[in-house]
Design an enzyme around this catalytic site. Structure first.
Site, PDB file in Angstrom:
ATOM      1  N   ASP A   1      -2.799   6.611  -1.858  1.00 13.37           N
ATOM      2  CA  ASP A   1      -3.648   5.161  -2.032  1.00 13.37           C
ATOM      3  C   ASP A   1      -4.847   5.747  -2.874  1.00 13.37           C
ATOM      4  O   ASP A   1      -5.982   5.454  -2.455  1.00 13.37           O
ATOM      5  CB  ASP A   1      -3.964   4.883  -0.823  1.00 13.37           C
ATOM      6  CG  ASP A   1      -2.764   3.853  -0.112  1.00 13.37           C
ATOM      7  OD1 ASP A   1      -2.178   3.327  -0.846  1.00 13.37           O
ATOM      8  OD2 ASP A   1      -2.617   3.732   1.233  1.00 13.37           O
TER       9      ASP A   1
ATOM     10  N   ASP B   1       3.089  -1.146  -2.394  1.00 11.51           N
ATOM     11  CA  ASP B   1       1.683  -1.293  -2.613  1.00 11.51           C
ATOM     12  C   ASP B   1       1.357  -0.409  -3.803  1.00 11.51           C
ATOM     13  O   ASP B   1       0.152  -0.645  -4.142  1.00 11.51           O
ATOM     14  CB  ASP B   1       1.039  -0.658  -1.146  1.00 11.51           C
ATOM     15  CG  ASP B   1       1.878  -1.227   0.105  1.00 11.51           C
ATOM     16  OD1 ASP B   1       2.919  -1.436   0.055  1.00 11.51           O
ATOM     17  OD2 ASP B   1       1.142  -1.409   1.073  1.00 11.51           O
TER      18      ASP B   1
HETATM   19  N1  GLY Z   1      -1.640  -0.623   1.739  1.00 14.31           N
HETATM   20  C1  GLY Z   1      -1.351  -0.883   3.092  1.00 14.31           C
HETATM   21  C2  GLY Z   1      -1.421  -2.255   3.378  1.00 14.31           C
HETATM   22  O1  GLY Z   1      -1.369  -3.192   2.600  1.00 14.31           O
HETATM   23  O2  GLY Z   1      -1.497  -2.396   4.536  1.00 14.31           O
END
Ligand code: GLY
Length: 387
Positions: free
Chosen positions: A96, A156
């Site tokens: 992330d 994601d």
């Molecule tokens: N990227 C994790 C979420 O959207 O909860």
């Protein structure tokens, strides 16, 4: 049928958001906001979550809208913490990096030419590149590299890739773009089903690199479509097109968007999983804001392509999504007992079939606040995207 958000409502929404952000500054300048609120209030935490970039991103947006240097000062303070985090590898064993470093540091570099922010964001991009798995050609989402139970990527990650395109531009090194393109190709080949719904997570075979199976962590079940996963798909594909000019990304964007829109309930506030289309299940308003940002980004691309009808369609649908949030979810600055910007978000809802730990159900969520604000600023028409 939902109306479109008006210019008056957009300005009202921004006014409310900026008031709340200003009021929150003393509590969250040397501390970060938690992923989601608890009973409407965000806990103040250290810079350890995947979401801590969103709050500084909101402050930068408040700065751009208001011109008040107090916001630039507060957002600038976070740069040191983000540089320390990546230098010392504090909870960076995940993908992330884009969610963390794009709104907090690419922004600071773009707006104030903050050299520490640039250094932090490039180190973060390097960390993201280091998570690339040759066997399977993907960026591993979570945990120890190569671990059997984590040999997978998640949809994601499309939002982490703009950090790589930015790093390529800043450094001239082609490796960043190469990794972004290879990961995108793997994601497109596996994450979308024939009806253009999506898997949240996707496992690859560690020995052969072949695709294995889709699963879910935060969706209702493996073969449903987690609303936010679909939303990351929509926005991620719009961004992938903008960074590459590859028309096939935009064509897929249209299909994935259509699935999302078709599954919305009448009031246009998404349920937390698109398997639910009515009833009392919790909503995830953040998915609506994310999709609105994707639609506005794509509308700009269609305009450049001189496909004006499509540009109009996506801008209109974005405004409808935002109007629904304005009417049903927006927090007003004089509302007591709540310090986020948008209600009715869902971080992770436990189901009999998923693997998440329940947290932040029907609460404010940090990215829900951020993308709401981004969509409102985007609609103004002058924002230079940091994604
Ligand atoms: N990227 C994790 C979420 O959207 O909860």
């Amino acid at each position: 049928m939902i109306a479109e958000i008006s210019e008056k409502e957009r300005l009202d929404a921004l006014d409310n958001a900026i008031k709340i952000i200003r009021r929150n500054l003393p509590e969250y300048t040397y501390k970060c906001q938690d992923t989601s609120s608890e009973n409407g209030i965000y806990a103040a935490i250290d810079n350890v979550e995947w979401t801590t970039g969103f709050w500084p991103g909101e402050i930068w947006l408040a700065y751009l809208e208001s011109g008040d240097e107090i916001f630039a000062h507060a957002a600038g303070i976070f740069v040191e913490s983000f540089l320390e985090r990546i230098r010392k590898h504090i909870v960076t064993d995940h993908h992330d990096m884009g969610f963390l470093y794009t709104p907090s540091c690419v922004s600071a570099w773009m707006i104030k030419r903050d050299a520490d922010a640039k250094e932090a964001a490039i180190l973060a991009a390097d960390n993201l590149v280091s998570r690339f798995q040759e066997k399977g050609s993907f960026i591993q989402a979570w945990g120890e590299m190569g671990a059997d139970d984590n040999y997978r990527y998640i949809i994601d990650c499309l939002l982490n890739l703009p950090l790589l395109y930015w790093a390529e531009k800043e450094t001239g090194k082609g490796i960043y773009r190469e990794i972004a393109l290879r990961h995108t190709a793997t994601c497109i080949a596996n994450s979308f089903r024939s009806d253009y719904s999506s898997y949240h997570t996707f496992f690859m075979d560690k020995k052969t690199g072949k695709p294995l199976r889709g699963e879910t962590c935060q969706g209702y079940k493996a073969d449903s479509s987690w609303a936010r996963g679909q939303a990351w798909g929509v926005y991620g594909l719009a961004l992938a097109y903008r960074h590459t000019g590859d028309r096939s990304y935009l064509d897929l964007f249209e299909k994935v968007s259509e699935y999302f829109m078709e599954k919305l309930p009448e009031d246009m506030i998404p349920y937390w999983d698109l398997i639910f289309t009515d009833g009392d299940e919790p909503r995830d308003s953040s998915s609506g804001s994310i999709v609105a940002c994707g639609f506005l980004d794509a509308a700009d691309s269609y305009e450049k392509l001189q496909e004006y009808e499509k540009a109009r369609k996506y801008r209109k649908e974005a405004k409808m999504l935002l109007k629904a949030i304005y009417d049903k979810c927006m927090v007003r600055a004089d509302e007591e007992g709540i310090n986020g910007l948008v209600k009715h978000g869902t971080y992770a809802k436990k189901s009999p079939y998923n693997t998440c730990t329940e947290k932040g159900v029907d609460e404010c969520v940090s990215w829900g606040d951020y993308y709401w604000m981004e969509a409102l600023v985007r609609l103004g028409g002058t924002w230079k995207s940091w994604w």
